[in-house]
Scaffold this motif. Structure first.
Motif, mmCIF file in Angstrom:
data_model
loop_
_atom_site.group_PDB
_atom_site.id
_atom_site.type_symbol
_atom_site.label_atom_id
_atom_site.label_comp_id
_atom_site.label_asym_id
_atom_site.label_seq_id
_atom_site.Cartn_x
_atom_site.Cartn_y
_atom_site.Cartn_z
ATOM 1 N N GLN A 5 19.607 49.934 43.288
ATOM 2 C CA GLN A 5 20.215 49.734 41.921
ATOM 3 C C GLN A 5 20.195 51.075 41.249
ATOM 4 O O GLN A 5 19.127 51.573 41.323
ATOM 5 N N PRO A 6 21.357 51.535 40.458
ATOM 6 C CA PRO A 6 21.205 52.713 39.771
ATOM 7 C C PRO A 6 20.069 52.231 38.740
ATOM 8 O O PRO A 6 19.948 51.222 37.921
ATOM 9 N N LEU A 7 19.214 53.281 38.461
ATOM 10 C CA LEU A 7 18.339 53.378 37.429
ATOM 11 C C LEU A 7 18.512 54.309 36.435
ATOM 12 O O LEU A 7 19.033 55.456 36.719
ATOM 13 N N PRO A 8 18.331 54.310 35.065
ATOM 14 C CA PRO A 8 18.602 55.240 34.153
ATOM 15 C C PRO A 8 17.474 56.567 34.565
ATOM 16 O O PRO A 8 16.356 56.289 34.896
ATOM 17 N N PRO A 9 18.070 57.786 34.197
ATOM 18 C CA PRO A 9 16.987 58.908 34.624
ATOM 19 C C PRO A 9 15.745 58.874 34.019
ATOM 20 O O PRO A 9 14.853 59.088 34.575
ATOM 21 N N SER A 10 15.646 58.298 32.626
ATOM 22 C CA SER A 10 14.502 58.008 32.076
ATOM 23 C C SER A 10 13.500 57.092 32.706
ATOM 24 O O SER A 10 12.178 57.545 32.642
ATOM 25 N N ASP A 11 14.117 56.185 33.350
ATOM 26 C CA ASP A 11 13.313 55.005 34.133
ATOM 27 C C ASP A 11 12.602 55.882 35.407
ATOM 28 O O ASP A 11 11.452 55.633 35.724
ATOM 29 N N ILE A 12 13.620 56.776 35.918
ATOM 30 C CA ILE A 12 12.992 57.216 37.265
ATOM 31 C C ILE A 12 12.053 58.470 36.716
ATOM 32 O O ILE A 12 10.796 58.551 37.519
ATOM 33 N N ALA A 13 12.415 58.967 35.948
ATOM 34 C CA ALA A 13 11.263 59.928 35.277
ATOM 35 C C ALA A 13 9.703 59.657 34.903
ATOM 36 O O ALA A 13 8.861 60.060 35.237
ATOM 37 N N ASP A 14 10.089 58.174 34.124
ATOM 38 C CA ASP A 14 8.937 57.485 33.824
ATOM 39 C C ASP A 14 8.069 57.238 35.279
ATOM 40 O O ASP A 14 6.810 57.455 35.026
ATOM 41 N N ARG A 15 8.718 56.503 35.945
ATOM 42 C CA ARG A 15 8.045 56.261 37.373
ATOM 43 C C ARG A 15 7.405 57.738 38.015
ATOM 44 O O ARG A 15 6.118 57.681 38.593
ATOM 45 N N LEU A 16 8.187 58.657 37.946
ATOM 46 C CA LEU A 16 7.442 59.922 38.570
ATOM 47 C C LEU A 16 6.408 60.402 37.803
ATOM 48 O O LEU A 16 5.586 60.738 38.545
ATOM 49 N N ALA A 82 19.553 61.179 39.093
ATOM 50 C CA ALA A 82 18.711 61.617 37.873
ATOM 51 C C ALA A 82 18.557 62.736 37.244
ATOM 52 O O ALA A 82 18.695 63.091 36.080
ATOM 53 N N ALA A 83 18.107 63.742 38.039
ATOM 54 C CA ALA A 83 17.993 65.270 37.707
ATOM 55 C C ALA A 83 19.298 65.745 37.114
ATOM 56 O O ALA A 83 19.290 66.423 36.065
ATOM 57 N N ARG A 84 20.322 65.453 37.863
ATOM 58 C CA ARG A 84 21.719 66.208 37.278
ATOM 59 C C ARG A 84 22.239 65.454 36.206
ATOM 60 O O ARG A 84 22.451 66.310 35.296
ATOM 61 N N ILE A 85 22.032 64.020 35.946
ATOM 62 C CA ILE A 85 22.437 63.635 34.783
ATOM 63 C C ILE A 85 21.437 64.007 33.719
ATOM 64 O O ILE A 85 22.024 64.318 32.519
ATOM 65 N N SER A 86 20.219 64.121 33.714
ATOM 66 C CA SER A 86 19.117 64.825 32.875
ATOM 67 C C SER A 86 19.544 65.762 32.182
ATOM 68 O O SER A 86 19.372 66.317 31.065
ATOM 69 N N ALA A 87 20.027 66.985 33.309
ATOM 70 C CA ALA A 87 20.146 68.328 32.873
ATOM 71 C C ALA A 87 21.471 68.391 31.969
ATOM 72 O O ALA A 87 21.632 69.475 31.612
ATOM 73 N N ARG A 88 22.531 67.474 32.058
ATOM 74 C CA ARG A 88 23.738 67.553 31.259
ATOM 75 C C ARG A 88 23.508 67.849 30.013
ATOM 76 O O ARG A 88 22.729 66.950 29.449
ATOM 77 N N ARG A 89 24.502 68.554 29.412
ATOM 78 C CA ARG A 89 24.246 68.719 27.948
ATOM 79 C C ARG A 89 25.677 68.655 27.325
ATOM 80 O O ARG A 89 26.502 69.306 27.160
ATOM 81 N N ASP A 90 25.969 67.152 27.082
ATOM 82 C CA ASP A 90 27.198 66.957 26.477
ATOM 83 C C ASP A 90 27.366 66.855 25.033
ATOM 84 O O ASP A 90 26.360 66.823 24.314
#
Length: 90
Positions: A5-16, A82-90
């Motif tokens: 299931q897709p997880l928000p990048p912040s959730d993945i980063a927290d787990r990491l 998650a890394a790609r989404i987190s690095a985006r600067r919109d």
């Protein structure tokens, strides 16, 4: 069991982050790569850019991505996305 299931990048980063803090070798690598002293880590991790910081560190190495993905129960592709989404600067 891997989460597909897709997880928000912040959730993945927290787990990491939790995984890294529990693994002395990874924590040492993170501190060495960033040049931070252990006492400075808290300040960095409370910054709004902390998820990007953690995801950048993990995605520096394919081997690290694979081992961390396995450890936190996600796919390597989820970490990459998650890394790609987190690095985006919109």
């Amino acid at each position: 069991m891997l989460s597909r299931q897709p997880l928000p990048p912040s959730d993945i980063a927290d787990r990491l982050l939790l995984h890294i803090l529990d693994d002395p070798e990874l924590l040492s690598s993170l501190l060495g790569r960033s040049g931070l002293a252990p006492s400075q880590l808290r300040e960095v991790l409370t910054d709004t850019q902390a998820p990007e910081f953690i995801l950048d560190f993990v995605t520096e190495s394919d081997d690290r991505v694979i081992s961390c993905a396995e450890a936190i129960g996600v796919t390597p592709e989820q970490i990459g996305m998650a890394a790609r989404i987190s690095a985006r600067r919109d």
